[in-house]
Write a protein that holds these residues in place. Structure first.
Motif, PDB file in Angstrom:
ATOM      1  N   GLY A  31       0.815  -1.216   0.000  1.00  0.00           N
ATOM      2  CA  GLY A  31       0.000   0.000   0.000  1.00  0.00           C
ATOM      3  C   GLY A  31       0.845   1.261   0.000  1.00  0.00           C
ATOM      4  O   GLY A  31       0.523   2.233  -0.688  1.00  0.00           O
ATOM      5  N   LEU A  32       1.939   1.240   0.756  1.00  0.00           N
ATOM      6  CA  LEU A  32       2.855   2.384   0.768  1.00  0.00           C
ATOM      7  C   LEU A  32       3.465   2.582  -0.614  1.00  0.00           C
ATOM      8  O   LEU A  32       3.592   3.708  -1.099  1.00  0.00           O
ATOM      9  N   SER A  33       3.822   1.464  -1.260  1.00  0.00           N
ATOM     10  CA  SER A  33       4.389   1.534  -2.613  1.00  0.00           C
ATOM     11  C   SER A  33       3.368   2.079  -3.613  1.00  0.00           C
ATOM     12  O   SER A  33       3.698   2.909  -4.473  1.00  0.00           O
ATOM     13  N   GLN A  34       2.116   1.638  -3.502  1.00  0.00           N
ATOM     14  CA  GLN A  34       1.060   2.143  -4.394  1.00  0.00           C
ATOM     15  C   GLN A  34       0.849   3.642  -4.202  1.00  0.00           C
ATOM     16  O   GLN A  34       0.676   4.380  -5.173  1.00  0.00           O
ATOM     17  N   ALA A  35       0.881   4.101  -2.941  1.00  0.00           N
ATOM     18  CA  ALA A  35       0.709   5.528  -2.659  1.00  0.00           C
ATOM     19  C   ALA A  35       1.858   6.332  -3.270  1.00  0.00           C
ATOM     20  O   ALA A  35       1.645   7.427  -3.808  1.00  0.00           O
ATOM     21  N   LYS A  36       3.076   5.784  -3.225  1.00  0.00           N
ATOM     22  CA  LYS A  36       4.237   6.471  -3.821  1.00  0.00           C
ATOM     23  C   LYS A  36       4.103   6.548  -5.340  1.00  0.00           C
ATOM     24  O   LYS A  36       4.461   7.567  -5.948  1.00  0.00           O
ATOM     25  N   LYS A 173      -9.406  -0.392  -7.738  1.00  0.00           N
ATOM     26  CA  LYS A 173      -8.282  -1.080  -7.111  1.00  0.00           C
ATOM     27  C   LYS A 173      -7.496  -0.126  -6.216  1.00  0.00           C
ATOM     28  O   LYS A 173      -7.526   1.083  -6.408  1.00  0.00           O
ATOM     29  N   ASN A 174      -6.777  -0.700  -5.274  1.00  0.00           N
ATOM     30  CA  ASN A 174      -5.961   0.115  -4.384  1.00  0.00           C
ATOM     31  C   ASN A 174      -4.962   0.942  -5.182  1.00  0.00           C
ATOM     32  O   ASN A 174      -4.258   0.420  -6.040  1.00  0.00           O
ATOM     33  N   GLY A 175      -4.935   2.241  -4.881  1.00  0.00           N
ATOM     34  CA  GLY A 175      -4.017   3.149  -5.559  1.00  0.00           C
ATOM     35  C   GLY A 175      -4.534   3.710  -6.867  1.00  0.00           C
ATOM     36  O   GLY A 175      -3.898   4.589  -7.456  1.00  0.00           O
ATOM     37  N   ASP A 176      -5.680   3.241  -7.344  1.00  0.00           N
ATOM     38  CA  ASP A 176      -6.237   3.738  -8.610  1.00  0.00           C
ATOM     39  C   ASP A 176      -6.472   5.243  -8.558  1.00  0.00           C
ATOM     40  O   ASP A 176      -6.865   5.797  -7.518  1.00  0.00           O
ATOM     41  N   ILE A 177      -6.265   5.881  -9.704  1.00  0.00           N
ATOM     42  CA  ILE A 177      -6.496   7.318  -9.850  1.00  0.00           C
ATOM     43  C   ILE A 177      -7.562   7.513 -10.918  1.00  0.00           C
ATOM     44  O   ILE A 177      -7.396   7.071 -12.061  1.00  0.00           O
TER      45      ILE A 177
END
Length: 197
Positions: A31-36, A173-177
């Protein structure tokens, strides 16, 4: 107006496929990687306004995206994930076993029934609709909204003529924009980007 929706990065509860909305949990390593990655994708956008769910996973994601470059973040409980009541922190299989009657009712009328101690989708959607109506009144160029999958899919329903049946027609999905545009009184989904490949 450009409205950027970002779903928070992955948590262990996502990874374990648990129902959870009100549980306040942190991002895991993925999750941290996706946020980055979301931060890198959005680093050239100058946001005029930022709205974030109350939940830690959304706040952490927003902090990574914004760094220390944004002074005022609006924490808005209307964009918290749906409250699943007694279903929180449990898998599909566990819920079916522990609450077979309530699970059956919820599955047969997912819009109106609510998990025990939780909220119905109609209740949940009414707060998302109110939030969207307020956003459209703003005179801003770029707005960032960091929130949850259910909220984003509900925003899609709002965009698609307030039709709740579209809720199950999109993934988030997690991190989707997601970039939503509001131009000439027309609201539309411009793009959906998966940061996790």
């Amino acid at each position: 107006m450009n409205i950027y929706f970002v779903r928070h990065g992955q948590t262990d509860e996502n990874n374990n496929r648990y129902y959870y909305g009100k549980l306040d949990v942190c991002l895991n390593e993925k999750g941290l990687s996706q946020a980055k990655r979301a931060a890198a994708f959005l680093n050239r956008v100058k946001f005029d306004e930022v709205y974030v769910s109350e939940r830690k996973r959304a706040v952490e994601t927003a902090d990574i995206i914004l760094g220390h470059n944004f002074k005022k973040i609006n924490i808005d409980k209307r964009i918290d994930e749906m409250d699943f009541g007694k279903f929180e922190g449990k898998s599909y299989e566990q819920i079916k076993k522990l609450y077979p009657e309530q699970w059956g009712k919820w599955c047969s009328d997912w819009k109106n029934e609510s998990p025990p101690g939780g909220e119905s989708y109609i209740e949940f959607y009414s707060r998302i609709r109110g939030f969207m109506e307020d956003i459209l009144k703003l005179n801003r160029k770029n707005i960032l909204i960091v929130t949850h999958g259910g909220v984003i899919r509900s925003a899609y329903c709002y965009i698609l003529n307030d039709n709740l049946d579209f809720f199950w027609k999109f993934a988030s999905k997690n991190g989707d924009i997601t970039l939503v545009k509001y131009e000439y009184d027309n609201l539309y989904i411009d793009s959906i980007t998966h940061v996790d490949v």
